[in-house]
Write an enzyme that holds these catalytic residues in place. Structure first.
Site, PDB file in Angstrom:
ATOM      1  CD  GLU A  60      -1.879  -2.317   1.549  1.00 12.23           C
ATOM      2  OE1 GLU A  60      -0.744  -2.595   1.993  1.00 12.23           O
ATOM      3  OE2 GLU A  60      -2.809  -3.163   1.501  1.00 12.23           O
ATOM      4  CG  HIS A 129     -10.561  -6.206   7.354  1.00 18.44           C
ATOM      5  ND1 HIS A 129      -9.434  -6.535   8.070  1.00 18.44           N
ATOM      6  CD2 HIS A 129     -10.320  -6.610   6.077  1.00 18.44           C
ATOM      7  CE1 HIS A 129      -8.571  -7.125   7.260  1.00 18.44           C
ATOM      8  NE2 HIS A 129      -9.074  -7.176   6.052  1.00 18.44           N
TER       9      HIS A 129
END
Lengths: 325, 338
Positions: A60, A129
């Site tokens: 990322e 998440h």
């Protein structure tokens, strides 16, 4: 006015940009061959090819940084993150680099980059998440951050975000991807920085954004049965925040309930409460009522998650307690 | 002390004679001396309080920056770390405006808002000094990605130190550049220390980095970073290869900073003998001697060059001193582009 899924509204915005501007390209993890974790980019690889629909390694920080480099070199990257929680891996690039580089260079460069990521709890993905880090992005000057609550706003905001010459983070509530809504046939944009008065009312202003709009809408329905006419305001843009629309609403209804689906502590609504105190405290008939999700790591278990998540009952209760009605 | 060796002699593949002509060679010396004097002067100005914040000097590493940057074209991007004055000057950034930036003045490259660690000049495709260790590597990949996407001639050169190699994005960027076959030159300035930590204390796997890079399928070279000609030749060969293959390349330059990490560093972590032995390789001393020995220059000419550059630096200090501070309104500008 055709009905469209939230995820398809975003896809439509991406397709338009890819069609109209050769400097736009998309990158992210499994957005190509796989079609995207939430299927937003499904089919785009076949349509536009691997140069413009770029699958990245699971890195990322590096592909966000690569987006910044491409942006300062004149391209307009749109980057998908599989979860807003994964943005933390690239937060150095988002904050230290994307947000600051224009200022540090004395205005010599700018970063026309869009970051998109699903945000929020409610789908049993547990602590890592389910978070809502759009709350953190609101503090960062140099960034913009928006969060749509309908397919209409999703399309309108993605259009504005891709055209913007600054880094824009589009937080997409994960629970909304499969919701339907209407969009007009005519072209429109939703400007960044403008809140939306969804429903005009006279007795109390209910503020929220993203998935929280469903909660304040249901709260308004409940209050209406009790003779209370609520105004509903969708912030839509979290950085910058539309202080004028907020002040106008507060000064009209004199009562305020702020609803965060994110954890209440340090949420976007903390800042809104501060703005209302600064700008409109003399117009208030009572306290600024703030309601949010519990300040806990998000649990996996369905019942525990539901308990942590802000709901209509808790909003109504807080309003009644705050204003003695 | 880190082992150093000269790179294998690399055949000069550039055409024409300009590579070895007198002006080109004297140009290398001029740039190295300019950087040295600029940095010495920065140190003095720092002690006088005219430069504040952190000040990381490039003293000792001049041959690396000058050798690499001498081989770039105007189409190439340069991006670097926070020890960026040397790269800025070798890229031809304005000396006055560079000094003014360090003084925090409105005439500075970034209008006094970036300071020593964040020098930029987009007109020269100099895309910044960057102060989060290794943070510039992913951005460098993006610059070269844009060049490839737009089918441009230029390549991207990214400088970083040995300290950057223990960050995850170092490895991620090498991988990404290899996977996407980006036209990028990675230049590791291995000066043996990440701040006060010697490589031996913080790295398993020895003091050479280039062998590990080959695991990403990237071509590498190791070069004596104190030898400006060796750096130059290695860079020329690397760039030729990047252009012909459209693929990344990695050069490890073994170099040394003669001074502390920043101006406040007392260098308790290393002994004087090590510094002394590297000082014997000082390119600002050895290179002009080489030119004189080769009958390419004279003592007089070198001395004239030095005094001319000394004056240029004095001028830069005066320019910075006489420049105004940025107006208060500047605080709120350049945050967003309208």
């Amino acid at each position: 006015m055709p009905d469209i899924l939230f995820r398809d509204a975003i896809k439509l915005g991406l397709q338009e940009a890819l069609d109209n501007d050769p400097s736009v390209f998309i990158m992210g993890e499994d957005i190509g061959a796989y079609g995207g974790a939430y299927a937003v980019t499904d089919g785009l690889l076949d349509q536009y090819g691997p140069e413009r629909i770029k699958d990245t390694p699971i890195s990322e920080a590096t592909f966000i940084g690569a987006g910044i480099g491409a942006a300062i070199a004149g391209l307009r990257p749109v980057i998908e993150l599989m979860s807003i929680s994964f943005s933390l891996v690239g937060f150095d690039q988002i904050v230290n680099m994307a947000a600051n580089i224009r200022y540090m260079s004395g205005g010599q460069v700018n970063v026309p980059m869009v970051l998109r990521a699903p945000t929020g709890a409610g789908v049993q993905l547990a602590a890592t998440h389910s978070q809502s880090f759009e709350t953190w992005l609101c503090e960062v000057p140099g960034l913009k951050c928006v969060c749509p609550s309908t397919p209409y706003d999703a399309l309108g905001l993605i259009r504005s975000a891709i055209k913007d010459d600054n880094p824009v983070f589009v937080a997409e509530p994960a629970m909304l991807y499969s919701k339907k809504g209407e969009i007009p046939n005519e072209y429109y944009e939703v400007p960044i920085g403008k809140a939306n008065v969804i429903k005009s009312g006279s007795d109390v202003s209910l503020f929220s954004y993203g998935h929280g709009i469903k909660i304040i809408s249901e709260t308004a329905n409940y209050l209406e049965k009790n003779g209370i006419n609520a105004e509903l305001v969708d912030l839509r843009s979290l950085n910058p925040i539309d202080t004028i629309t907020i002040s106008n609403s507060v000064r009209k209804t004199n009562r305020v309930v702020l609803v965060d689906t994110a954890r209440k502590t340090g949420g976007v609504m903390s800042e809104v409460a501060s703005l209302i105190t600064e700008n409109s405290v003399d117009w208030l008939d009572g306290p600024i009522v703030t309601v949010g999700s519990d300040n806990v790591p998000w649990p996996y278990n369905h019942d525990l998650e539901k308990k942590a998540f802000v709901d209509v009952q808790s909003v109504v209760k807080a309003f009644e307690k705050g204003y003695g009605v | 002390m880190p082992r150093t060796r000269r790179s294998k002699k690399i055949k000069n593949t550039s055409s024409g004679n300009s590579f070895h002509d007198r002006d080109a060679l004297l140009g290398l010396f001029k740039q190295m001396y300019l950087i040295r004097q600029f940095e010495i002067t920065c140190g003095e100005q720092y002690s006088q309080g005219n430069i504040r914040g952190f000040l990381h000097l490039y003293i000792g590493q001049e041959a690396t920056g000058v050798g690499v940057l001498s081989q770039l074209s105007k189409d190439d991007y340069v991006i670097t770390h926070y020890r960026d004055h040397g790269h800025a000057l070798a890229r031809g950034l304005d000396v006055n405006r560079s000094m003014a930036e360090l003084f925090g003045k409105s005439t500075g490259l970034s209008k006094g808002k970036g300071g020593s660690m964040h020098l930029f000049d987009v007109s020269k495709k100099f895309m910044g000094g960057h102060a989060i260790v290794a943070g510039q590597l992913p951005v460098a990949a993006g610059l070269s990605l844009a060049q490839k996407y737009k089918n441009e001639e230029g390549i991207t050169v990214c400088f970083f130190g040995d300290g950057a190699t223990n960050q995850g994005v170092y490895h991620e960027t090498l991988n990404l550049a290899a996977v996407w076959q980006l036209p990028i030159l990675f230049v590791l300035e291995n000066n043996g220390y990440g701040m006060g930590s010697s490589i031996e204390r913080v790295r398993a796997g020895g003091t050479d980095f280039y062998p590990g890079v080959s695991t990403y399928g990237i071509d590498t070279a190791e070069v004596d970073g104190m030898d400006v000609l060796a750096v130059r030749e290695a860079t020329r060969a690397a760039i030729d290869k990047i252009r012909s293959n459209s693929s990344p390349y990695f050069i490890e330059c073994k170099t040394f900073r003669f001074v502390g990490h920043s101006y406040a560093d007392g260098q308790k972590y290393r002994d004087n003998d090590e510094i002394k032995s590297w000082r014997n390789k000082d390119p600002v001393e050895t290179f002009p001697k080489y030119l004189i020995n080769q009958n390419m220059s004279t003592d007089q000419e070198i001395s004239d060059i030095k005094s001319k550059i000394d004056k240029q630096i004095d001028q830069a200090v005066k320019f910075a001193e006489n420049s105004p501070n940025p107006p208060m309104s500047e605080l709120y500008k350049d945050i967003y582009r309208d």
